[in-house]
Motif scaffolding. Sequence first.
Motif, PDB file in Angstrom:
ATOM      1  N   HIS A   5      -6.747  12.070 -10.912  1.00  0.00           N
ATOM      2  CA  HIS A   5      -6.853  11.210  -9.730  1.00  0.00           C
ATOM      3  C   HIS A   5      -8.269  11.206  -9.180  1.00  0.00           C
ATOM      4  CE1 HIS A   5      -2.621  10.404  -9.699  1.00  0.00           C
ATOM      5  NE2 HIS A   5      -2.377  11.698  -9.780  1.00  0.00           N
ATOM      6  N   TYR A  60     -11.011   8.174  -9.144  1.00  0.00           N
ATOM      7  CA  TYR A  60     -11.668   7.771  -7.894  1.00  0.00           C
ATOM      8  C   TYR A  60     -13.188   7.783  -8.054  1.00  0.00           C
ATOM      9  CZ  TYR A  60     -13.325   7.906  -3.088  1.00  0.00           C
ATOM     10  OH  TYR A  60     -13.996   7.646  -1.929  1.00  0.00           O
ATOM     11  N   LYS A  91     -14.769   4.092   1.486  1.00  0.00           N
ATOM     12  CA  LYS A  91     -13.618   5.002   1.623  1.00  0.00           C
ATOM     13  C   LYS A  91     -12.537   4.403   2.523  1.00  0.00           C
ATOM     14  CE  LYS A  91     -16.105   8.621   2.697  1.00  0.00           C
ATOM     15  NZ  LYS A  91     -16.529   9.971   3.096  1.00  0.00           N
ATOM     16  N   TYR A 123     -10.855   1.702   0.494  1.00  0.00           N
ATOM     17  CA  TYR A 123     -10.068   2.298  -0.591  1.00  0.00           C
ATOM     18  C   TYR A 123      -8.759   2.889  -0.071  1.00  0.00           C
ATOM     19  CZ  TYR A 123      -9.080   5.012  -4.809  1.00  0.00           C
ATOM     20  OH  TYR A 123      -8.497   5.521  -5.931  1.00  0.00           O
ATOM     21  N   ASN A 124      -8.812   3.550   1.080  1.00  0.00           N
ATOM     22  CA  ASN A 124      -7.627   4.238   1.599  1.00  0.00           C
ATOM     23  C   ASN A 124      -6.720   3.378   2.469  1.00  0.00           C
ATOM     24  OD1 ASN A 124      -7.958   6.849   0.445  1.00  0.00           O
ATOM     25  ND2 ASN A 124      -9.696   7.123   1.793  1.00  0.00           N
ATOM     26  N   HIS A 150      -2.979  -0.132  -4.735  1.00  0.00           N
ATOM     27  CA  HIS A 150      -3.021   0.719  -5.920  1.00  0.00           C
ATOM     28  C   HIS A 150      -1.720   0.513  -6.695  1.00  0.00           C
ATOM     29  CE1 HIS A 150      -6.432   3.250  -4.409  1.00  0.00           C
ATOM     30  NE2 HIS A 150      -6.020   2.706  -3.282  1.00  0.00           N
TER      31      HIS A 150
END
Length: 140
Positions: free
Chosen positions: A62, A66, A94, A97-98, A103
Amino acid sequence: MRQQDVVALFDTIFENYSLPLHIYVRNDNGSQFVAEMVQKYFRERKVVQEFTKPATPEQNAHIEAYHSILERAVCRRYEFDSLQQAGETLDRFKKFYNYKRIHSGIGYKSPYRFLLQRGVDMHQKQQKVPTLNLGILSNN
């Protein structure tokens, strides 16, 4: 990162974030993680510490994925004039992405939405929740 930094980081995490009742930390065999201080700290807080085998980046899949995404999306695309500018760009990435990027491995959701659906709100303090079953993230 030194062993004291690891402990300080996890103190901050425990103080400021909602966490599952059972926590597993997978790390490499760096001296900061094998240090007795860190291992004792994790034992006292009932954190299970898992060590990867040397020279096996697939065990850190993971974080390796990333880092690869981060390199392609940010590091290869931008030239920074200062460390501050680089830091600001990484912070924006970030957050995207979060909180925004979907995903596929977690059902086409952002990590934030995925955790919210499992009762973990990273914006609430000290709310303990049951263990997360992250089997959806594996190929099993």
